[in-house]
Design a protein around this motif. Structure first.
Motif, mmCIF file in Angstrom:
data_model
loop_
_atom_site.group_PDB
_atom_site.id
_atom_site.type_symbol
_atom_site.label_atom_id
_atom_site.label_comp_id
_atom_site.label_asym_id
_atom_site.label_seq_id
_atom_site.Cartn_x
_atom_site.Cartn_y
_atom_site.Cartn_z
ATOM 1 N N TYR A 97 0.824 -1.202 0.000
ATOM 2 C CA TYR A 97 0.000 0.000 0.000
ATOM 3 C C TYR A 97 0.863 1.258 0.000
ATOM 4 O O TYR A 97 0.473 2.299 -0.532
ATOM 5 C CB TYR A 97 -1.000 -0.011 1.157
ATOM 6 C CG TYR A 97 -0.436 0.227 2.544
ATOM 7 C CD1 TYR A 97 -0.068 1.508 2.964
ATOM 8 C CD2 TYR A 97 -0.296 -0.825 3.446
ATOM 9 C CE1 TYR A 97 0.420 1.735 4.249
ATOM 10 C CE2 TYR A 97 0.203 -0.612 4.726
ATOM 11 C CZ TYR A 97 0.559 0.667 5.125
ATOM 12 O OH TYR A 97 1.057 0.883 6.388
ATOM 13 N N GLN A 98 2.071 1.144 0.575
ATOM 14 C CA GLN A 98 2.984 2.292 0.530
ATOM 15 C C GLN A 98 3.401 2.590 -0.911
ATOM 16 O O GLN A 98 3.471 3.754 -1.333
ATOM 17 C CB GLN A 98 4.236 2.021 1.376
ATOM 18 C CG GLN A 98 3.960 1.931 2.869
ATOM 19 C CD GLN A 98 3.715 0.508 3.334
ATOM 20 O OE1 GLN A 98 3.318 -0.355 2.540
ATOM 21 N NE2 GLN A 98 3.940 0.244 4.609
ATOM 22 N N GLY A 99 3.673 1.526 -1.673
ATOM 23 C CA GLY A 99 4.020 1.696 -3.075
ATOM 24 C C GLY A 99 2.869 2.259 -3.881
ATOM 25 O O GLY A 99 3.051 3.099 -4.774
ATOM 26 N N ALA A 100 1.648 1.807 -3.564
ATOM 27 C CA ALA A 100 0.463 2.312 -4.256
ATOM 28 C C ALA A 100 0.255 3.796 -3.949
ATOM 29 O O ALA A 100 -0.100 4.584 -4.833
ATOM 30 C CB ALA A 100 -0.764 1.504 -3.843
ATOM 31 N N LEU A 101 0.485 4.176 -2.691
ATOM 32 C CA LEU A 101 0.371 5.592 -2.323
ATOM 33 C C LEU A 101 1.421 6.427 -3.061
ATOM 34 O O LEU A 101 1.160 7.562 -3.460
ATOM 35 C CB LEU A 101 0.534 5.765 -0.813
ATOM 36 C CG LEU A 101 -0.641 5.315 0.059
ATOM 37 C CD1 LEU A 101 -0.264 5.391 1.543
ATOM 38 C CD2 LEU A 101 -1.879 6.171 -0.203
ATOM 39 N N ALA A 102 2.605 5.848 -3.243
ATOM 40 C CA ALA A 102 3.647 6.551 -3.992
ATOM 41 C C ALA A 102 3.213 6.764 -5.439
ATOM 42 O O ALA A 102 3.467 7.825 -6.029
ATOM 43 C CB ALA A 102 4.959 5.756 -3.938
ATOM 44 N N CYS A 103 2.541 5.758 -6.009
ATOM 45 C CA CYS A 103 2.012 5.884 -7.374
ATOM 46 C C CYS A 103 0.968 6.998 -7.443
ATOM 47 O O CYS A 103 0.930 7.780 -8.406
ATOM 48 C CB CYS A 103 1.393 4.567 -7.827
ATOM 49 S SG CYS A 103 2.594 3.245 -8.145
ATOM 50 N N VAL A 104 0.120 7.068 -6.433
ATOM 51 C CA VAL A 104 -0.889 8.128 -6.374
ATOM 52 C C VAL A 104 -0.212 9.495 -6.296
ATOM 53 O O VAL A 104 -0.610 10.446 -6.990
ATOM 54 C CB VAL A 104 -1.827 7.938 -5.157
ATOM 55 C CG1 VAL A 104 -2.772 9.127 -5.019
ATOM 56 C CG2 VAL A 104 -2.630 6.650 -5.293
ATOM 57 N N PHE A 105 0.816 9.589 -5.477
ATOM 58 C CA PHE A 105 1.536 10.853 -5.311
ATOM 59 C C PHE A 105 2.150 11.315 -6.632
ATOM 60 O O PHE A 105 2.007 12.468 -7.037
ATOM 61 C CB PHE A 105 2.632 10.688 -4.252
ATOM 62 C CG PHE A 105 3.438 11.933 -4.007
ATOM 63 C CD1 PHE A 105 2.958 12.935 -3.174
ATOM 64 C CD2 PHE A 105 4.683 12.104 -4.609
ATOM 65 C CE1 PHE A 105 3.696 14.096 -2.949
ATOM 66 C CE2 PHE A 105 5.430 13.259 -4.390
ATOM 67 C CZ PHE A 105 4.936 14.255 -3.558
ATOM 68 N N VAL A 106 2.819 10.396 -7.320
ATOM 69 C CA VAL A 106 3.466 10.744 -8.589
ATOM 70 C C VAL A 106 2.422 11.099 -9.640
ATOM 71 O O VAL A 106 2.594 12.060 -10.409
ATOM 72 C CB VAL A 106 4.350 9.578 -9.085
ATOM 73 C CG1 VAL A 106 4.880 9.864 -10.496
ATOM 74 C CG2 VAL A 106 5.516 9.357 -8.129
ATOM 75 N N SER A 107 1.330 10.343 -9.690
ATOM 76 C CA SER A 107 0.269 10.654 -10.658
ATOM 77 C C SER A 107 -0.304 12.044 -10.381
ATOM 78 O O SER A 107 -0.656 12.777 -11.315
ATOM 79 C CB SER A 107 -0.840 9.599 -10.607
ATOM 80 O OG SER A 107 -1.630 9.711 -9.428
ATOM 81 N N GLY A 108 -0.388 12.410 -9.104
ATOM 82 C CA GLY A 108 -0.881 13.738 -8.749
ATOM 83 C C GLY A 108 0.064 14.835 -9.198
ATOM 84 O O GLY A 108 -0.362 15.889 -9.677
ATOM 85 N N ALA A 235 3.237 7.976 4.570
ATOM 86 C CA ALA A 235 3.576 6.569 4.285
ATOM 87 C C ALA A 235 4.010 6.370 2.838
ATOM 88 O O ALA A 235 4.739 5.418 2.527
ATOM 89 C CB ALA A 235 2.373 5.672 4.594
ATOM 90 N N PHE A 236 3.580 7.263 1.946
ATOM 91 C CA PHE A 236 3.943 7.136 0.533
ATOM 92 C C PHE A 236 5.456 7.196 0.338
ATOM 93 O O PHE A 236 5.998 6.592 -0.603
ATOM 94 C CB PHE A 236 3.277 8.246 -0.287
ATOM 95 C CG PHE A 236 3.979 9.572 -0.215
ATOM 96 C CD1 PHE A 236 4.901 9.938 -1.187
ATOM 97 C CD2 PHE A 236 3.743 10.452 0.839
ATOM 98 C CE1 PHE A 236 5.554 11.146 -1.117
ATOM 99 C CE2 PHE A 236 4.401 11.669 0.910
ATOM 100 C CZ PHE A 236 5.316 12.021 -0.071
ATOM 101 N N ALA A 237 6.150 7.923 1.207
ATOM 102 C CA ALA A 237 7.599 8.127 1.059
ATOM 103 C C ALA A 237 8.358 6.802 1.114
ATOM 104 O O ALA A 237 9.307 6.576 0.356
ATOM 105 C CB ALA A 237 8.111 9.084 2.135
ATOM 106 N N SER A 238 7.911 5.899 2.001
ATOM 107 C CA SER A 238 8.594 4.607 2.126
ATOM 108 C C SER A 238 8.293 3.690 0.947
ATOM 109 O O SER A 238 8.936 2.645 0.793
ATOM 110 C CB SER A 238 8.191 3.919 3.434
ATOM 111 O OG SER A 238 6.800 3.653 3.464
ATOM 112 N N GLY A 239 7.324 4.066 0.121
ATOM 113 C CA GLY A 239 6.991 3.258 -1.055
ATOM 114 C C GLY A 239 7.635 3.751 -2.330
ATOM 115 O O GLY A 239 7.491 3.124 -3.386
#
Length: 440
Positions: A97-108, A235-239
């Protein structure tokens, strides 16, 4: 001051009307505070943490929309894209889920860049409108299927892949009851029908549980709580490391960006048309600022710990009662902020309680199918393949990919290859690589 900021007289509205509209919009989309934590919780995320992230990011993004674009549009974690986050990116692609949050962050971040450049118009104009409709409808079917499966109405079967569940199961009966009640409320055009359907289902379940029926929602231990769960913030940072290590991340980022991009565009068109926010040239007023606010919401939401934050079509409910300015949005945002104190109520929310919301939202999204020209085999084939593969492959991104490929190849087959925009061919190439070469 309010007149100067929101131009109330110019828009033909009043403070009282705007506040009422804001309350109406909040009630229409408050179900997301129950549905999103449960769905994202399946990935291992803290349910309480997702609730806090959803409420705060919804509040901030909606207030930014009201102040920046002066639109009566509210934002929250999008339905459909949260399913993409959970069932495709985490479960199918194997990201944490951390990796998925990172994907959301980058897409944003990418959406933020697109929103302040001319690339937005180029992409929107390149993608066939009929394919956009099919994608929206397909996500609706996918969401409904998830709701039916999680509630036990549809179950796995070795003989037929899927089958009807045990209709004698109390939890299944509760879910069916909720679906029927919500559909009736919707048919009667009750404002916030989805929210009230969820509320009625939860109350009925709690009462049944108190009467000794097993498998029912539990009575909450309290109503108000200040015990906040901040574990998902940042949490996105760790992903971020997964973005380089996992080959599917590029597809995940594109899928998130694509769904958010066109879902936002469709929602803004729908809301602004009803609110009469179209200028003399037929273009949306302040649309660039609205898209900017939406992209800010996605980036902030990922930072807080939730899936993509996007504009909600439920904002039309507030427009219907007179909302015309950003004051409506700010009212809704304030209510989202206040909702962070009511997390104990989540104990009443089970799969049976959220199933009605998922199914009915699916019904509403599936209505986009009426805009497809079914007499045109190109649109009929690509639209059908998009929808059917989203459901059967249990993947939104697979459905989008196969829909694009079908569209492009069918256009070649009917001798209209020159009408396919270059950017569509680029996307088709990316999708072929995704389907054939990337691990599932």
């Amino acid at each position: 001051m309010l007149e100067k900021i929101f131009k109330l007289k110019e828009k033909g509205t009043t403070v009282k009307t705007e506040i009422l509209a804001g309350v109406t919009t909040f009630l229409a989309m408050a179900y997301i505070l129950a549905v999103n934590p449960q769905m994202l919780g399946e990935t291992g995320m803290s349910v309480q943490g997702v609730f806090l992230a959803t409420a705060i990011s919804s509040a901030v993004a909606t207030i930014v929309m009201g102040l920046l674009a002066n639109y009566p549009v509210a934002l929250s974690a999008g339905m459909g894209v949260n399913a993409l986050f959970t069932y495709t990116i985490c479960f199918s692609m194997g990201l944490s889920y951390q990796g998925a949050l990172a994907c959301v962050f980058v897409s944003g971040i990418i959406f933020l860049i697109i929103s302040i450049t001319g690339l937005r118009k180029m992409i929107i104009n390149a993608i066939p409108a009929q394919l956009k409709l099919a994608i929206g409808a397909g996500i609706g079917f996918f969401i409904a299927f998830i709701g039916l499966k999680n509630a036990g109405i549809i179950v796995a079967s070795e003989a037929t892949a899927v089958a009807l569940g045990n209709l004698k199961d109390p939890a299944v009966i509760l879910a069916v009851f909720g679906i029927l009640i919500t559909i009736v409320l919707l048919a009667k055009k009750v404002p916030a029908a989805v929210f009230y359907g969820l509320l009625i289902t939860a109350v009925a379940g709690v009462v049944a549980g108190l009467c000794g029926i097993k498998g029912m929602p539990q009575l909450p231990s309290g109503i108000v709580s200040v015990d906040f769960d901040f574990s998902l913030i940042g949490a996105f940072a760790s992903g971020m490391e997964e973005l380089l290590a996992h080959p599917s991340c590029l597809v995940a980022i594109f899928s998130l960006l694509f769904v958010d991009f066109f879902d936002t565009a469709g929602t803004l068109v729908a809301v602004t048309n009803r609110a009469n926010l179209i200028d003399e040239n037929g273009e949306l007023e302040n649309v660039d600022k609205a898209l900017l606010a939406d992209s800010i919401g996605t980036v902030f939401g990922a930072t807080m710990g939730t899936s993509t934050v996007t504009s909600f079509v439920e904002s039309t409910s507030g427009v219907e009662v007179g909302g015309r300015t950003g004051l409506t949005a700010i009212t809704t945002g304030i209510l989202f902020l206040l909702s962070v104190f009511f997390s104990p109520l989540l104990s009443c929310v089970t799969s049976a309680v959220t199933a009605p919301a998922l199914v009915v939202v699916g019904i509403l999204m599936a209505q986009q199918l009426k805009g497809i020209d079914w007499d045109n085999i190109v649109y009929a084939a690509s639209g059908f393949m998009t929808v059917i593969f989203m459901i059967l492959a249990y993947s939104i991104s697979d459905g989008i990919a196969i829909g694009f490929i079908t569209y492009a190849l069918t256009m070649v087959g009917v001798g209209k290859a020159k009408e396919v925009k270059p950017i569509v061919w680029v996307l088709v190439l990316c999708f072929v690589v995704f389907l054939v070469f990337l691990p599932k």
